[in-house]
Scaffold this active site. Structure first.
Site, PDB file in Angstrom:
ATOM      1  N   ALA A   1      11.383 -33.303  39.662  1.00  0.00           N
ATOM      2  CA  ALA A   1      10.180 -32.523  39.927  1.00  0.00           C
ATOM      3  C   ALA A   1      10.605 -31.082  40.191  1.00  0.00           C
ATOM      4  O   ALA A   1      11.758 -30.813  40.563  1.00  0.00           O
ATOM      5  CB  ALA A   1       9.451 -33.102  41.127  1.00  0.00           C
TER       6      ALA A   1
ATOM      7  N   GLY B   1      12.356 -37.067  39.905  1.00  0.00           N
ATOM      8  CA  GLY B   1      11.122 -37.388  39.174  1.00  0.00           C
ATOM      9  C   GLY B   1      11.364 -37.651  37.701  1.00  0.00           C
ATOM     10  O   GLY B   1      10.607 -38.395  37.065  1.00  0.00           O
TER      11      GLY B   1
ATOM     12  N   GLU C   1      16.864 -36.990  45.656  1.00  0.00           N
ATOM     13  CA  GLU C   1      15.883 -36.453  46.613  1.00  0.00           C
ATOM     14  C   GLU C   1      16.411 -36.410  48.044  1.00  0.00           C
ATOM     15  O   GLU C   1      16.109 -35.503  48.809  1.00  0.00           O
ATOM     16  CB  GLU C   1      14.589 -37.298  46.581  1.00  0.00           C
ATOM     17  CG  GLU C   1      13.710 -37.052  45.374  1.00  0.00           C
ATOM     18  CD  GLU C   1      14.016 -37.956  44.199  1.00  0.00           C
ATOM     19  OE1 GLU C   1      15.141 -38.498  44.123  1.00  0.00           O
ATOM     20  OE2 GLU C   1      13.126 -38.116  43.345  1.00  0.00           O
TER      21      GLU C   1
END
Ligand code: CO8
Length: 259
Positions: free
Chosen positions: A65, A110, A133
């Site tokens: 992301a 992501g 993450e």
């Protein structure tokens, strides 16, 4: 279909979606998610499309992301904003046709979670996959804590998520995160070959088989078996079932019409 952050091509009933933000390694921002959600709805409703490939091109799948877009968000922004990523990922996962992720280079965060919405993952021998993450102080919020353990088991999923380490294609194949590893210049061709094979099968049977597997993962075994039995019975109302069995007895290839 004109989009800015993805490119969509349809050839011989096979749609290829290419992520197209090379300057940021195909980082997924809200525009990408909105466009993916729209294209997934369009392709899902288009009966002439028999299989879908999602790729990031020949260098990188997606490095996650968009961190620059996420950095300044507060908890309330994240909690209350409509989650275009959720809509896009759900639509891709539940599309009534096979979806294949063709992975070159990095599929991280992501980006890795996007590949988990696909039915099949084909990786280049230079691919690197991971959920980093944790190193940003967050967790994989694109379905990674749910879809990954269902695919590879909780133990391996925890190792990947807790460490944030990247793994190479060979290790991804070993733990069942990808279905197949091929030389980097053959990933898309291999995905197309597989898509073509799936497209030649009975579309209703394939779609119901996908539904049985996906829905079955949300059920206990008894419910899943009952669900499978209903889908199995339903297929005997299709022309494809008549054609499939007739062609076997006549010793010829079936000519499925998808109905
Ligand atoms: N977001 C925004 N920009 C990025 C991202 C990203 N995820 N990844 C790379 N970029 C940008 C870089 O900032 C850089 O831009 P610039 O030239 O303007 O500085 C450009 O892409 C090229 O990147 P690098 O120079 O860093 O390239 P390297 O080859 O040196 O490194 C790496 C490649 C290792 C992939 C490195 O870029 C990297 O570590 N990227 C971030 C990986 C990461 O942490 N991903 C997880 C992001 S968080 C996430 O995905 C949360 C998902 C859950 C919620 C959302 C639902 C899906």
């Amino acid at each position: 279909m004109a989009f800015e952050t993805i490119v969509v091509e349809i050839e011989d009933g096979i749609a290829t979606i290419t992520l197209n933000r090379p300057e940021v390694l195909n980082a997924l921002n809200s525009q990408v998610f909105n466009e993916l959600a729209e294209v997934a709805a369009n392709l899902g409703a288009d009966d002439s499309v028999r299989a879908v490939i999602i790729t990031g091109g020949d260098k990188v799948f997606a490095a996650g992301a968009d961190i620059k877009q996420m950095a300044s968000l507060g908890a309330v922004d994240v909690a209350t904003s409509v989650r275009p990523s959720r809509i896009a990922f759900d639509r891709l996962e539940n599309m009534s046709k096979p979806v294949i992720a063709a992975i070159n280079g990095y599929a991280l965060g992501g980006g890795c979670e996007l590949t988990l919405t696909a039915d099949i993952r084909i990786a280049a021998d230079n691919a690197q996959l991971g959920l980093p993450e944790i190193k940003l102080g967050i967790l994989p919020g694109g379905g990674g804590t749910q879809r990954l353990p269902r695919l590879i088991g909780a133990g391996k999923a925890k190792e990947l998520i807790f460490s944030g380490d990247f793994i190479n294609a060979e290790e991804a194949l070993r733990i069942g995160l990808v279905n197949k590893v091929v030389p980097a210049d053959q990933v898309l061709a291999e995905a197309k070959k597989m898509a073509k094979k799936f497209a030649s099968r009975g579309a209703v049977a394939l779609s119901l088989a996908k539904t049985c597997i996906n829905e079955g993962q949300r059920m206990d075994l008894e419910m899943g078996l009952q669900y499978e039995h209903k889908c199995f019975s339903l297929l005997f109302a299709t022309e494809d079932q008549k054609e499939g069995m007739k062609s076997f007895m006549e010793k010829r290839k079936p000519n499925f019409q998808g109905k």
